[in-house]
Design a protein around this motif. Structure first.
Motif, PDB file in Angstrom:
ATOM      1  N   ALA A   1      19.583 -41.315  17.284  1.00  0.00           N
ATOM      2  CA  ALA A   1      18.190 -40.969  17.574  1.00  0.00           C
ATOM      3  C   ALA A   1      18.034 -39.502  17.916  1.00  0.00           C
ATOM      4  O   ALA A   1      16.985 -38.908  17.688  1.00  0.00           O
ATOM      5  CB  ALA A   1      17.660 -41.842  18.713  1.00  0.00           C
ATOM      6  N   GLU A   2      19.106 -38.878  18.499  1.00  0.00           N
ATOM      7  CA  GLU A   2      18.979 -37.484  18.920  1.00  0.00           C
ATOM      8  C   GLU A   2      19.117 -36.503  17.766  1.00  0.00           C
ATOM      9  O   GLU A   2      18.884 -35.306  17.950  1.00  0.00           O
ATOM     10  CB  GLU A   2      20.029 -37.151  19.985  1.00  0.00           C
ATOM     11  N   THR A   3      19.524 -36.976  16.593  1.00  0.00           N
ATOM     12  CA  THR A   3      19.605 -36.069  15.443  1.00  0.00           C
ATOM     13  C   THR A   3      18.205 -35.660  15.021  1.00  0.00           C
ATOM     14  O   THR A   3      17.245 -36.433  15.147  1.00  0.00           O
ATOM     15  CB  THR A   3      20.332 -36.738  14.280  1.00  0.00           C
ATOM     16  N   ILE A   4      18.113 -34.450  14.523  1.00  0.00           N
ATOM     17  CA  ILE A   4      16.821 -33.900  14.157  1.00  0.00           C
ATOM     18  C   ILE A   4      16.922 -33.251  12.782  1.00  0.00           C
ATOM     19  O   ILE A   4      18.004 -32.832  12.351  1.00  0.00           O
ATOM     20  CB  ILE A   4      16.354 -32.866  15.219  1.00  0.00           C
ATOM     21  N   GLY A   5      15.824 -33.172  12.068  1.00  0.00           N
ATOM     22  CA  GLY A   5      15.791 -32.509  10.781  1.00  0.00           C
ATOM     23  C   GLY A   5      15.379 -33.409   9.636  1.00  0.00           C
ATOM     24  O   GLY A   5      15.268 -32.939   8.499  1.00  0.00           O
ATOM     25  N   TRP A   6      15.158 -34.694   9.924  1.00  0.00           N
ATOM     26  CA  TRP A   6      14.748 -35.593   8.872  1.00  0.00           C
ATOM     27  C   TRP A   6      13.276 -35.369   8.545  1.00  0.00           C
ATOM     28  O   TRP A   6      12.541 -34.734   9.298  1.00  0.00           O
ATOM     29  CB  TRP A   6      14.996 -37.049   9.268  1.00  0.00           C
ATOM     30  N   ILE A   7      12.850 -35.915   7.433  1.00  0.00           N
ATOM     31  CA  ILE A   7      11.461 -35.707   7.027  1.00  0.00           C
ATOM     32  C   ILE A   7      10.497 -36.326   8.029  1.00  0.00           C
ATOM     33  O   ILE A   7       9.348 -35.892   8.156  1.00  0.00           O
ATOM     34  CB  ILE A   7      11.247 -36.281   5.604  1.00  0.00           C
ATOM     35  N   ASP A   8      10.989 -37.307   8.794  1.00  0.00           N
ATOM     36  CA  ASP A   8      10.138 -37.914   9.831  1.00  0.00           C
ATOM     37  C   ASP A   8       9.840 -36.931  10.961  1.00  0.00           C
ATOM     38  O   ASP A   8       8.878 -37.127  11.710  1.00  0.00           O
ATOM     39  CB  ASP A   8      10.826 -39.148  10.406  1.00  0.00           C
ATOM     40  N   ASP A   9      10.672 -35.898  11.106  1.00  0.00           N
ATOM     41  CA  ASP A   9      10.502 -34.949  12.199  1.00  0.00           C
ATOM     42  C   ASP A   9       9.511 -33.844  11.874  1.00  0.00           C
ATOM     43  O   ASP A   9       9.318 -32.937  12.701  1.00  0.00           O
ATOM     44  CB  ASP A   9      11.854 -34.330  12.555  1.00  0.00           C
ATOM     45  N   LEU A  10       8.911 -33.891  10.706  1.00  0.00           N
ATOM     46  CA  LEU A  10       7.930 -32.855  10.368  1.00  0.00           C
ATOM     47  C   LEU A  10       6.748 -32.866  11.318  1.00  0.00           C
ATOM     48  O   LEU A  10       6.048 -31.849  11.478  1.00  0.00           O
ATOM     49  CB  LEU A  10       7.438 -33.059   8.928  1.00  0.00           C
ATOM     50  N   VAL A  11       6.513 -34.006  11.951  1.00  0.00           N
ATOM     51  CA  VAL A  11       5.380 -34.109  12.863  1.00  0.00           C
ATOM     52  C   VAL A  11       5.540 -33.206  14.073  1.00  0.00           C
ATOM     53  O   VAL A  11       4.563 -32.909  14.783  1.00  0.00           O
ATOM     54  CB  VAL A  11       5.199 -35.589  13.294  1.00  0.00           C
TER      55      VAL A  11
ATOM     56  N   PRO B   1       6.308 -40.873   4.220  1.00  0.00           N
ATOM     57  CA  PRO B   1       6.307 -41.449   5.579  1.00  0.00           C
ATOM     58  C   PRO B   1       4.919 -41.339   6.205  1.00  0.00           C
ATOM     59  O   PRO B   1       4.236 -40.320   6.057  1.00  0.00           O
ATOM     60  CB  PRO B   1       7.337 -40.590   6.309  1.00  0.00           C
ATOM     61  N   LEU B   2       4.528 -42.384   6.894  1.00  0.00           N
ATOM     62  CA  LEU B   2       3.177 -42.417   7.474  1.00  0.00           C
ATOM     63  C   LEU B   2       3.000 -41.364   8.556  1.00  0.00           C
ATOM     64  O   LEU B   2       1.878 -40.875   8.773  1.00  0.00           O
ATOM     65  CB  LEU B   2       2.883 -43.815   8.038  1.00  0.00           C
ATOM     66  N   CYS B   3       4.104 -40.988   9.215  1.00  0.00           N
ATOM     67  CA  CYS B   3       3.986 -39.974  10.259  1.00  0.00           C
ATOM     68  C   CYS B   3       3.557 -38.634   9.696  1.00  0.00           C
ATOM     69  O   CYS B   3       3.076 -37.757  10.426  1.00  0.00           O
ATOM     70  CB  CYS B   3       5.298 -39.848  11.017  1.00  0.00           C
ATOM     71  N   LEU B   4       3.732 -38.454   8.402  1.00  0.00           N
ATOM     72  CA  LEU B   4       3.335 -37.197   7.762  1.00  0.00           C
ATOM     73  C   LEU B   4       1.834 -36.964   7.904  1.00  0.00           C
ATOM     74  O   LEU B   4       1.379 -35.813   7.996  1.00  0.00           O
ATOM     75  CB  LEU B   4       3.732 -37.234   6.284  1.00  0.00           C
ATOM     76  N   PHE B   5       1.078 -38.036   7.966  1.00  0.00           N
ATOM     77  CA  PHE B   5      -0.371 -37.914   8.005  1.00  0.00           C
ATOM     78  C   PHE B   5      -0.905 -37.796   9.421  1.00  0.00           C
ATOM     79  O   PHE B   5      -2.114 -37.856   9.650  1.00  0.00           O
ATOM     80  CB  PHE B   5      -0.997 -39.114   7.296  1.00  0.00           C
ATOM     81  N   ASP B   6       0.034 -37.617  10.375  1.00  0.00           N
ATOM     82  CA  ASP B   6      -0.372 -37.306  11.743  1.00  0.00           C
ATOM     83  C   ASP B   6      -0.442 -35.803  11.976  1.00  0.00           C
ATOM     84  O   ASP B   6      -0.843 -35.372  13.058  1.00  0.00           O
ATOM     85  CB  ASP B   6       0.618 -37.937  12.740  1.00  0.00           C
ATOM     86  N   ILE B   7      -0.039 -35.023  10.981  1.00  0.00           N
ATOM     87  CA  ILE B   7      -0.125 -33.559  11.111  1.00  0.00           C
ATOM     88  C   ILE B   7      -1.547 -33.169  10.691  1.00  0.00           C
ATOM     89  O   ILE B   7      -1.796 -32.734   9.562  1.00  0.00           O
ATOM     90  CB  ILE B   7       0.932 -32.863  10.238  1.00  0.00           C
ATOM     91  N   THR B   8      -2.460 -33.328  11.571  1.00  0.00           N
ATOM     92  CA  THR B   8      -3.873 -33.124  11.225  1.00  0.00           C
ATOM     93  C   THR B   8      -4.233 -31.671  11.005  1.00  0.00           C
ATOM     94  O   THR B   8      -5.328 -31.366  10.529  1.00  0.00           O
ATOM     95  CB  THR B   8      -4.752 -33.697  12.342  1.00  0.00           C
ATOM     96  N   SER B   9      -3.307 -30.749  11.329  1.00  0.00           N
ATOM     97  CA  SER B   9      -3.605 -29.325  11.119  1.00  0.00           C
ATOM     98  C   SER B   9      -3.416 -28.904   9.669  1.00  0.00           C
ATOM     99  O   SER B   9      -3.755 -27.769   9.301  1.00  0.00           O
ATOM    100  CB  SER B   9      -2.708 -28.469  12.010  1.00  0.00           C
TER     101      SER B   9
END
Length: 1335
Positions: free
Chosen positions: A331-341, A360-368
């Protein structure tokens, strides 16, 4: 011995590829296939088997099953590789588990695959490496099971696909050279007691310092990154510290906080260098950039250092392999496409070409986000959550598999640009119509058949692109309500009509490549109209479009341009080439203040408008027409004219210039293929700014030193195909002359070119040269020299030493090859084979031309082997590298070798074309790193002898393969047979379907991935699988009726049609002269790129016709319909067997009526057009009559191809420009006397009675043509009253005669009584002008 294809021992679905596993489930960790794994160390000769184990032969393993194969695996840490024996069911996990990999096979080891030397990705544990390898080979063109298995065990397969095992992803070539900021060579030392100073090349890119090993020299450039030269050490400077190291002068201490405060010392050897490095490094550490370009880096994860900057605004991750976090990852690894948020301020996100099947659905949480690019993936749908991106302004989802868009797209209220090209949409999605602020909608390359009426809701739409769809009509009544619409692109659809007269706000309409017959333009704001390649017969202006700037109606069927064009005061460019225009609007040169370019070549123009005033034209092309004279005031009043091309007309003179030389601004003048004499050269000499002069294939006998020497800025001169016996010795006054073409004349010697300091290209072939003066000086600077077909040219060692320094020398058909001692002393001058075969079955000639574009060179090479493989065949090829010679130079060394290798593998049962296919693929593979970024078009023609059967003599097969734009055509019994195919998007529907299937991206200029116009090339591996090396191959059995083949590159076929090439080549027996004629013809028609031509003439009388197996035989397709037939008066006279003058005249006229010829030495016959204003066709023939006598005239009249690309271009034809006609004056001939009287000329003691004709030559020539036309009408009426008879035809060329060593031996001398005095009169006029000039 060739291994036979194995018989599969498993029943499988025949619809699936052979290497797939249809029914085998994933092994889920089972070790069932581990027993099938065997490894070969690349450094050892034998397999490392266990003691007592019997070795298994490679062939036995492959023959056992079609699912068996080999995979070569490389160690990421050590320079070694191993050959792995496996099956199509062997997973990546099973490979990495085997103990034979030693230290590399750790628990954290992964298997990676690198394709074409560029992109590298991780192979999932449940993927099948052998299937990956086989699939890649199949995409390149390998279609045989046995061959794919054999390729898997070859060492050179690494250029196609490479498997690597290691603990982390190998660094691939990133192409980051374009993002370089600063580089140099400095002294580097770690902050350690035991470290030493080392001289290293360093490169500062963004916030990273790349320290390269010692193997990288100071001459490092961005190409080293692309080729993977040296593995750099990366030092991150973002957020770090740069300080001065006081213990050493000019030394810096660089500290990286990202790398645990690690430091490195950098010492410079000058204060200037030191100041640059300290300034650049301080900028790098103090700036946390808000833009990051990580495209084409083979990334699976985002680098951790990027997350140091939460304010990142632009992130480019295109062309990578971005992955989502799996359940097994910590879980502590970072850099995946899910971390774009985590980038909460991100505004632009580019995720194109990442092989994503879902977002990934989290991509659409970047409302900026204001820009999102997910194109070139494998998306079949977009999630509804996309509606959360309410600030989105640009959305690119092109080149996916989308059938529609979700309804939530309508919530993107700020969206202004939407690109949905190259998907699977059959209509415009309904949600698009809710986008009230949408300004740009691009839906290219879908399957849209209609436009919904709801499109009128897009009230802000400005640019609407529907190119390459299935539209049958355009709802103009609906689109007219979209007032902001300024650009409409409907190219390459199925439109039969379009009336845009109601769309008054439209500024640009692009409707090329449809089936339009009428185009109506009405007033409004229209500025740009592109309607080329349609079926237009009418162009209508109910109301003048006063704002029109550019009009392109080329390649249509227009017979007239509307006179209203002359009232468009803003019009700048008119392109009406390749139509059927017989006249131009009378006011086209009158008061059109902004018109600067007029293209009306390849039409039926007989004259140009007389009225010329206040015209700003700078480019005028009227070549390939029927113009017999130019207006007298044309060259005086078109004072802004820079480029004039009147080649391939029937001009006998050009107008005399005005008294003011300052107004003579012509820089490029093309006059080739006319009937000009010495006076034309005198006129051309008045153009003091002339840089290019082409006056080839005329009737010029001498050139004065005064006229030629006055062209002090001349760069290119072509006077080939004239009657020159000498050249003036004035080249010291032409300091800029770089290209000189003087072939096909009567030159006995050439002047000393040592004073022509810029001369680099000399073509003096097909002359009567005896010797070369001052050889050592003349050829000192030349890069290309052609002295071929000068049989009496004497070679001495001094001359050969001079030619030895030339980069490319052509000495075919000279005495050089007959001197064995010289040939042995100068092997580098011995061209590839002789100019003919030892048995005399074929003979070849070639021609080349270097592009005149700045800083370009001749980037094509030719292979000419008349005796290939001990005289059992021949090999001819052209490799065209476009602007680079690297790939062609490599191919000329390797292709012959791989072709011989493939021929040895061939068996009598194999497809006779298969060896050529694999020769192309093998040559592509051997290009290695050279072919990664560069490529070449190629055409290869191989003639091989086939043993006879049943006591019959042997025959010959001709196998032709090509990729790209290079092509070849065969002439059989005068008919054109295209042996190749053009691999481009706009001309090859099959290639377009292939690209759509693999999700390739096509730009609006029909370039693959925005780069290449060709879909198949040798090289350009980085564009694979969009651009592949698989060739089009065809094998035909040669027959006694086969005359010759023409091989050419894009520089030829872009401007010369197949039929024109065959027509021109058929008239000339010498293939060298024919090749040079085609080259000069392409140049005269406007070709500016490099040109390469090879003509191979056959003499196959008495050979047997070899048989091809029916399942492999692809019969040659004759032209679908012979639209026009033509002939010349010389050929008709040659055909006639009647001896009496009256019978000869009647027979010729009857043949003229049959063949639609014009009486005249070089006059043009108008196919089916009746009388011409200045040259009347003696008799017209209906299409039914043409078809009826096709068989009778097949041996002497060329049939024209009905190819769609040549629909319009093949409607005008000139007669033979290579005439060597000796005409004796006969003033008693009433026919010519009457014709000359109409021009105000009479004969008095073989001189000109009316000397005023010299003062106004233009009017005299005009009257002469009119008088001749009136007499031709009278003879025409007389001929129609005669009884029709048969005219015995004979072949155009006497194939039984020996091929001449000089082209002029094959030319017939024909006397035409009606024109004898015409030629004499012109000679007298020319002589008088020459005398006046001298005085």
């Amino acid at each position: 011995m060739l291994r036979q294809p194995p018989v599969p021992n498993i029943e499988r679905d025949v619809s699936a590829p052979w290497w797939t596993s249809e029914s085998d489930a994933l092994l889920d960790g089972a070790d069932a296939d581990l027993t099938a794994l065997r490894f070969f160390d690349a450094t050892s000769e034998e397999e490392p088997n266990d003691p007592g184990e019997m070795p298994i032969d490679e062939d036995d393993w492959l023959n056992e099953s079609s699912r068996n194969g080999f995979v070569r695996v490389f160690d990421a840490d050590l320079p070694r590789s191993r050959l792995v024996r496996c099956t199509t069911s062997t997973t990546s996990l099973q490979l990495t588990r085997d103990a034979r990999f030693g230290a590399s096979a750790l628990a954290a080891s992964r298997l990676y695959v690198q394709t074409n030397g560029f992109t590298t990705r991780r192979v999932d544990e449940d993927e099948f490496p052998l299937q990956i390898q086989n699939r890649h080979l199949e995409s390149l063109g390998f279609d045989d099971v046995t061959r794919i298995q054999d390729e898997g065990r070859r060492d050179d397969l690494v250029h196609f696909v490479r498997f690597i095992i290691g603990t982390k992803i190998p660094k691939a070539s990133s192409g980051g050279g374009s993002r370089l900021e600063f580089s140099g060579t400095v002294d580097i030392k770690d902050v350690s007691v035991f470290s030493r100073w080392r001289r290293r090349f360093c490169l500062l890119s963004g916030t990273k310092l790349l320290i390269f090993p010692a193997a990288v020299a100071a001459s490092f450039n961005s190409e080293h990154l692309l080729n993977g030269v040296g593995k750099p050490r990366i030092f991150h400077l973002a957020g770090g510290v740069v300080s001065e190291y006081r213990q050493k002068q000019q030394c810096l201490v660089l500290t990286s906080k990202i790398q645990a405060n690690k430091s490195v010392l950098m010492a410079c050897r000058s204060w200037q260098e030191y100041s640059k490095w300290i300034r650049r490094c301080q900028t790098a550490v103090s700036l946390l950039p808000n833009e990051a370009d990580l495209s084409c880096c083979s990334l699976e994860r985002i680098p951790e250092y990027l997350f140091l900057n939460p304010e990142l605004g632009v992130l480019n991750l295109c062309c990578n392999f971005m992955r989502r976090r799996s359940k097994l990852e910590k879980a502590e690894t970072i850099g995946w496409i899910d971390d774009l948020v985590k980038f909460s301020h991100l505004q632009s996100l580019l995720l194109a070409d990442n092989n994503l099947h879902a977002l990934p659905l989290c991509l659409f949480d970047i409302t900026s986000l204001t820009e999102l690019n997910v194109s070139k993936n494998r998306l079949r749908e977009l999630p509804e959550e996309i509606g959360n991106l309410t600030n989105l302004q640009t959305l690119q989802v092109h080149t996916n598999c989308l059938g529609t868009l979700p309804s939530d797209v309508g919530n993107l209220r700020h969206l202004t640009s939407l690109i949905v090209s190259f998907n699977e949409m059959t209509e415009i999605p309904q949600s698009v119509f809710e986008l009230k602020k949408l300004q740009i909608l691009i839906a290219t390359g879908n399957k849209i058949a209609f436009i919904s009426d709801e499109v009128k809701q897009l009230r802000s739409l400005q640019h609407f692109d529907l190119r390459m769809n299935c539209l049958l009509s355009i709802p103009i009544d609906i689109l007219m309500h979209i007032r902001p619409l300024v650009s409409l692109d409907v190219r390459e659809n199925h439109l039969h009509s379009i009336d845009i007269s109601k769309m008054t706000t439209l500024q640009e309409i692009l409707c090329a490549k449809n089936a339009l017959r009428v185009l109506v333009l009405r007033g409004g704001e229209m500025t740009n109209v592109v309607a080329r390649s349609n079926l237009l017969i009418s162009l209508q202006f109910p109301q003048l479009p006063q704002n029109l700037v550019h009009l392109d109606v080329s390649r249509n069927s227009l017979t007239v341009l509307p006179d209203a064009l002359c009232d468009l005061q803003k019009l700048e460019t008119i392109d009406a080439s390749y139509n059927e225009l017989s006249a131009l609007p009378a006011r086209i040169f009158w008061n059109m203040k902004r018109l600067h370019a007029l293209y009306v070549d390849h039409n039926k123009l007989a004259s140009l408008p007389e009225r010329i005033d206040n015209c700003q034209i700078s480019v005028l092309t009227v070549h390939y027409n029927r113009i017999s004279y130019l207006p007298a005031s044309m060259l005086m009043r078109l004072y802004r004219l820079r480029h004039l091309n009147v080649s391939t007309n029937v001009l006998v003179s050009i107008p005399i210039l005005g008294p003011t030389d300052d107004l003579n601004n012509v820089e490029e003048l093309f006059l080739s293929g006319n009937m000009l004499r010495e006076s034309a050269m005198l006129v051309a000499a008045r153009y003091k700014k002339l840089r290019v002069l082409h006056i080839a294939f005329n009737k010029i006998k001498n050139i004065s030193a005064k006229s030629l020497g006055s062209l002090t800025v001349l760069e290119e001169l072509n006077v080939a195909g004239n009657d020159l016996s000498s050249l003036p010795n004035c080249f010291d006054r032409l300091p800029l002359l770089s290209i000189l073409v003087v072939h096909t004349n009567d030159l006995v010697t050439i002047p000393d070119f040592s004073l022509a300091k810029s001369l680099s290209y000399l073509d003096a072939a097909n002359n009567d040269l005896k010797g070369i003066p001052n050889a050592m000086k003349s050829f000192a600077r030349l890069k290309y020299v052609d002295l071929s077909y000068n049989p009496d040219l004497l070679f001495d060692y001094g001359l050969l030493e001079a030619i030895k320094g030339v980069r490319r020398a052509v000495l075919e058909g000279t005495s050089f090859g007959r001197h064995e001692a010289m040939s042995e002393s100068f092997p580098e001058l011995t061209s590839y084979g002789g100019n003919s075969s030892t048995h005399g079955k074929w003979m070849h000639g070639s021609a080349e031309y270097k592009s005149r574009k700045q800083n370009t060179k001749l980037a094509s090479v030719q292979v000419k082997l008349g005796d290939f493989r001990a005289g059992h065949g021949a090999l001819y090829a052209i490799f065209d590298g476009g602007s680079s010679l690297d790939v062609p130079r490599k191919l000329i060394k390797t292709f012959r070798l791989v072709l011989v290798e493939e021929l040895e593998r061939q068996t009598p049962r194999d497809d006779p074309s298969k060896y050529m296919q694999y020769a192309f693929l093998s040559a592509h593979k051997l290009l290695g790193s050279v072919g990664r970024r560069k490529g070449a078009s190629a055409v290869v023609c191989h003639v091989r002898r086939v043993p006879g059967v049943d006591g019959l003599p042997h025959g010959y097969f001709l196998t032709v393969g090509n990729v790209g734009h290079a092509e070849a055509v065969l002439c059989r019994e005068g008919r054109v047979h295209v042996l190749t195919t053009k691999h481009t998007i706009d001309s090859n529907e099959e290639e377009r379907r292939r690209l759509r299937k693999i999700n390739a991206f096509l730009t609006e200029d029909n370039r693959v991935n925005g780069v290449s116009t060709a879909t198949r090339l040798l090289g350009c591996s980085y564009l694979s699988p969009s651009v592949i090396p698989a060739p089009f191959v065809r094998t035909v059995a040669l027959t006694p009726d086969d005359e010759f083949i023409v091989i050419g590159c894009a520089g030829l076929w872009t401007h010369v049609t197949y039929n024109q090439a065959v027509t021109e080549s058929r008239r000339i027996k010498n293939p060298s002269a024919a090749a040079k004629r085609l080259r000069d013809l392409a140049r005269a028609y406007g070709s500016t790129s490099s040109i390469s031509v090879v003509v191979v003439r056959f003499s196959l009388a008495g050979i047997a016709v070899a048989k091809i197996d029916e399942k492999y035989d692809v019969p040659l397709s004759p032209p679908r319909r012979a639209r026009y037939r033509w002939s010349t008066i010389e050929e008709l006279v040659r055909q006639s067997s009647l001896n009496s003058a009256a019978s000869s005249r009647a027979g010729s006229l009857r043949s003229i009526r049959s063949g639609r010829s014009a009486i005249g030495k070089r006059f043009v016959a108008a196919p089916g057009s009746g009388a011409d204003p200045t040259l009347r066709t003696l008799a017209s023939q209906t299409e039914e009559e043409t078809a009826a006598d096709t068989t009778t005239r097949a041996s002497s009249i060329a049939a024209l191809d009905d190819d769609d690309d040549e629909l319009v271009a093949e409607q005008n034809y000139i007669v033979n420009p290579f005439l060597d006609t000796s005409l004796a004056a006969d003033s008693s001939n009433p026919f010519v006397t009457s014709a000359l009287s109409g021009a105000g000329l009479t004969f008095v003691d073989s001189s000109i009675a009316d000397t005023s004709v010299v003062d106004d030559l233009d009017e005299a020539m005009k009257g002469l043509a009119q008088g001749l036309a009136s007499q031709m009408d009278r003879v025409h009426r007389w001929a129609l009253d005669e009884n029709e008879g048969n005219v015995t035809g004979s072949t155009l060329l006497d194939e039984s005669s020996q091929m001449p060593r000089n082209w002029k031996e094959s030319q017939s001398t024909v006397h035409i009584p009606e024109l004898d005095d015409l030629d004499k009169t012109l000679s007298l006029i020319d002589q008088d002008l020459v005398d006046n000039e001298s005085n």
